[in-house]
Design a protein around this motif. Structure first.
Motif, PDB file in Angstrom:
ATOM      1  N   GLU A 270       0.830  -1.214   0.000  1.00  0.00           N
ATOM      2  CA  GLU A 270       0.000   0.000   0.000  1.00  0.00           C
ATOM      3  C   GLU A 270       0.856   1.253   0.000  1.00  0.00           C
ATOM      4  O   GLU A 270       0.561   2.239  -0.665  1.00  0.00           O
ATOM      5  N   GLU A 271       1.951   1.228   0.734  1.00  0.00           N
ATOM      6  CA  GLU A 271       2.893   2.346   0.785  1.00  0.00           C
ATOM      7  C   GLU A 271       4.312   1.801   0.634  1.00  0.00           C
ATOM      8  O   GLU A 271       4.550   0.597   0.818  1.00  0.00           O
ATOM      9  N   ASP A 272       5.247   2.673   0.314  1.00  0.00           N
ATOM     10  CA  ASP A 272       6.627   2.227   0.147  1.00  0.00           C
ATOM     11  C   ASP A 272       7.305   2.066   1.507  1.00  0.00           C
ATOM     12  O   ASP A 272       6.900   2.690   2.491  1.00  0.00           O
ATOM     13  N   VAL A 273       8.333   1.248   1.511  1.00  0.00           N
ATOM     14  CA  VAL A 273       9.106   1.005   2.728  1.00  0.00           C
ATOM     15  C   VAL A 273      10.588   1.083   2.397  1.00  0.00           C
ATOM     16  O   VAL A 273      10.989   1.039   1.230  1.00  0.00           O
ATOM     17  N   GLY A 274      11.413   1.152   3.430  1.00  0.00           N
ATOM     18  CA  GLY A 274      12.854   1.233   3.234  1.00  0.00           C
ATOM     19  C   GLY A 274      13.464  -0.123   2.929  1.00  0.00           C
ATOM     20  O   GLY A 274      12.824  -1.175   3.079  1.00  0.00           O
ATOM     21  N   THR A 275      14.710  -0.095   2.491  1.00  0.00           N
ATOM     22  CA  THR A 275      15.405  -1.346   2.153  1.00  0.00           C
ATOM     23  C   THR A 275      16.214  -1.887   3.330  1.00  0.00           C
ATOM     24  O   THR A 275      16.779  -2.983   3.233  1.00  0.00           O
ATOM     25  N   ASP A 276      16.273  -1.144   4.427  1.00  0.00           N
ATOM     26  CA  ASP A 276      17.007  -1.628   5.609  1.00  0.00           C
ATOM     27  C   ASP A 276      16.076  -2.456   6.499  1.00  0.00           C
ATOM     28  O   ASP A 276      15.923  -2.206   7.685  1.00  0.00           O
ATOM     29  N   TYR A 277      15.458  -3.460   5.891  1.00  0.00           N
ATOM     30  CA  TYR A 277      14.518  -4.300   6.614  1.00  0.00           C
ATOM     31  C   TYR A 277      15.275  -5.354   7.427  1.00  0.00           C
ATOM     32  O   TYR A 277      16.480  -5.579   7.253  1.00  0.00           O
ATOM     33  N   THR A 278      14.546  -6.025   8.311  1.00  0.00           N
ATOM     34  CA  THR A 278      15.135  -7.036   9.191  1.00  0.00           C
ATOM     35  C   THR A 278      14.363  -8.348   9.052  1.00  0.00           C
ATOM     36  O   THR A 278      13.139  -8.334   8.894  1.00  0.00           O
ATOM     37  N   VAL A 279      15.084  -9.460   9.094  1.00  0.00           N
ATOM     38  CA  VAL A 279      14.464 -10.780   9.033  1.00  0.00           C
ATOM     39  C   VAL A 279      14.721 -11.503  10.346  1.00  0.00           C
ATOM     40  O   VAL A 279      15.870 -11.581  10.816  1.00  0.00           O
ATOM     41  N   LYS A 280      13.658 -12.016  10.947  1.00  0.00           N
ATOM     42  CA  LYS A 280      13.775 -12.812  12.169  1.00  0.00           C
ATOM     43  C   LYS A 280      13.076 -14.149  11.964  1.00  0.00           C
ATOM     44  O   LYS A 280      12.019 -14.203  11.334  1.00  0.00           O
ATOM     45  N   THR A 281      13.680 -15.209  12.476  1.00  0.00           N
ATOM     46  CA  THR A 281      13.037 -16.525  12.423  1.00  0.00           C
ATOM     47  C   THR A 281      12.895 -17.062  13.843  1.00  0.00           C
ATOM     48  O   THR A 281      13.733 -16.784  14.715  1.00  0.00           O
TER      49      THR A 281
END
Length: 591
Positions: A270-281
């Protein structure tokens, strides 16, 4: 435990060359040919492979486990470049005068002889008769798909090959979809099971495809600053390295490897987001969280976005479409006289981690034909202080590649410099870290650049292992000459630092005046010397082993990994099975 140090046997224990058998060559020359090396010691016919009736002589690239691809000697004028030239010559390779037909499964079934062979791949029918003699795996292997839909068999071995480009000039037409026939009904030996065939030779979809595991789901929630996508995989072994992300503007694609399946989330946000995202498992639940920073903090989203093509898809990894990305060469360094180490960065917004032991594909257009080759992802070094932190986050991958002067793809790779771009496909592989659970001895049999999957295995089990680890790791490294040994200095240093790690070098073509170590090729003697054996169903330590591993009899649980040229890997598997090991103790890395 056994002592450290590079283990070199000065007695030149090897496998002798018999008058009636040829030795298995350990690695290729710079031109891709296998060299002839001196063999020392006594031999028997039983210790030499490939034996007359072994799978690597008979061909078994579509069946058996572990798989090992096999190549045959092609006639002169039947190379890949010769095929490309034939396709550009204007000769009709379709067999139907260049017409485009709609082919029924019943009609497809009639074209099943070498002189008149059609195959269906992904809904397209090709005349493969002109290509039979150009097929590196031999005529018989390709004829397994003649007259039927060979997509499943093709994906098992050649998923990364662009068949549409390779067989473009052989295109006959489209396969009508109402009555599908597939090699999915083929048993492990390649014969069609009568119970799966219908009255007209068609195969019921219900009999071909067993029910898939329950499809994962996903949800989302938000705070003032971030949007979190939560994927419920139900797989309690999921790791961050199993999560690939592609983000381009509002287009978000998340691909999660779940055992042997791929689950995809594909959305226009719906909206843009940054590329410094985080992945958690979360291993306890199998949940994966993708935490996306909002470009406009405090703005509340009314929805996550619109689903795009492939959203919520859940397919077998080997059947999934390969996604290629335009990546950039970060650096190129020389490893040996014919091997380079490339550092490659994915495009901005892309997270491309590769699980241990898995490989990626590099695609290249060669004279108008798209070709792809697989390369195992490695580390920048075996030294902890030289590791790249971007590897863990999937922001860079390292590939160690041998440049063949007469190859189809590697001459192009050999011209790459920092700043150049190349097309890289996502990871493929079957190795799982869980295979190391409970293992007492890890024996790594590598020939030439078959060393590449062993790099991360060694680093994981030796350098990164807990101090109280008792896992014994032994690399048996086959090459032609000393100059071909990759990272020898690093391996020797590692062997001195860790008592649990040992390396044995075996050379097949080095001058005796400069080499007093082990010579020859892989054989039964080597396997008997370095691999725990099975006695009346109980795995035991080798009492005469020069490695002197300290494990209690009856508690030995080895895992032997093999990688090298196809004939080497196939021979290793046969030798290990003859030694008494079952498939659960063997893993063959193959591209």
């Amino acid at each position: 435990m056994f002592g450290g140090g590079a283990f070199i046997i000065s007695s030149k224990l090897g496998c002798g060359k018999s008058k009636t058998d040829s030795p298995v060559h350990s690695s290729g020359s710079s031109s891709g040919n296998l060299g002839k090396g001196k063999m020392a010691g006594k031999s028997t016919k039983n210790s030499l492979f490939p034996a007359t009736n072994s799978p690597q002589r008979l061909g078994n690239s579509f069946g058996g486990s572990p798989k090992a691809q096999n190549k045959v000697a092609l006639k002169p004028g039947r190379s890949l470049m010769d095929w490309i030239r034939l396709g550009r010559s204007g000769v009709d390779l379709t067999g139907v005068g260049g017409k485009t037909l709609n082919v029924t499964t019943a009609e497809l079934l009639q074209h099943n002889t070498p002189d008149d062979a059609w195959i269906a791949l992904r809904g397209k029918v090709y005349n493969i008769s002109p290509y039979l003699e150009y097929h590196p795996g031999g005529v018989d292997e390709l004829m397994r798909g003649a007259g039927v839909d060979g997509t499943q068999l093709f994906d098992e071995i050649h998923k990364w090959v662009n068949a549409e480009s390779m067989l473009e000039k052989c295109y006959v037409g489209k396969l009508e979809a109402e009555s599908p026939i597939s090699k999915g009904g083929m048993d492990r030996k390649g014969s069609n099971k009568a119970s799966s065939l219908g009255p007209n030779g068609t195969v019921s979809i219900a009999t071909l495809k067993p029910p898939d595991p329950e499809t994962p789901t996903y949800d989302w929630f938000q705070s003032s600053k971030v949007v979190t996508v939560a994927i419920y995989t139900r797989w309690k072994k999921v790791l961050p390295e199993h999560v690939t992300i592609d983000k381009n503007s509002k287009n978000l694609r998340v691909t999660v490897l779940i055992e042997k399946h791929l689950f995809k989330v594909h959305l226009e946000l719906e909206e843009d987001v940054g590329t410094d995202y985080t992945v958690k498992t979360h291993a306890e639940s199998g949940k994966v969280e993708i935490i996306l920073p909002k470009y406009e903090p405090e703005k509340q989203w009314t929805s996550l976005g619109k689903p795009l093509r492939g959203d919520m898809s859940y397919v077998k990894a080997m059947q999934a479409e390969t996604v290629y990305r335009e990546c950039t060469v970060k650096s190129v360094s020389v490893v040996s006289h014919d091997v380079v180490l490339l550092a490659i960065t994915p495009p901005e917004g892309c997270r491309l981690p590769v699980p241990l032991g898995h490989h990626v594909q590099i695609k290249h257009n060669c004279s108008g034909m798209e070709l792809a080759r697989s390369y195992t992802v490695v580390l920048p070094s075996l030294e902890p202080e030289r590791q790249d932190p971007d590897v863990e986050t999937g922001r860079v991958i390292y590939l160690m590649i041998k440049i063949y002067s007469n190859g189809a793809v590697t001459p192009y790779i050999g011209t790459l410099n920092a700043g150049d771009t190349l097309s890289v496909g996502g990871s493929v592989g079957t190795f799982q870290l869980s295979q190391l659970s409970g293992v007492s001895h890890l024996v790594l049999l590598a020939a030439g650049t078959g060393f590449t999957p062993m790099i991360r295995l060694i680093y994981h089990t030796v350098v990164c292992a807990p101090e109280d680890s008792t896992l014994l790791v032994h690399l048996v490294f086959y090459n032609k000459k000393m100059c071909d040994i990759l990272w020898r200095e690093q391996l020797d240093v590692l062997a001195k630092q860790y008592d649990r790690f040992r390396v044995t070098y075996v050379l097949s073509a080095e001058d005796e005046t400069v080499w007093d170590g082990l010579t020859g090729h892989i054989c039964a003697t080597h396997v008997q010397q370095y691999v725990p054996h099975q006695d009346n169903g109980v795995l035991k330590e080798n009492q005469n082993s020069q490695t002197k591993q300290k494990c209690s009899v009856g508690k030995v649980n080895p895992l032997v990994c093999a990688c090298g040229p196809p004939v080497f890997t196939a021979a290793a598997i046969e030798l290990l099975k003859a030694h008494g090991l079952t498939s659960s103790h063997i893993h063959a890395f193959s591209g």
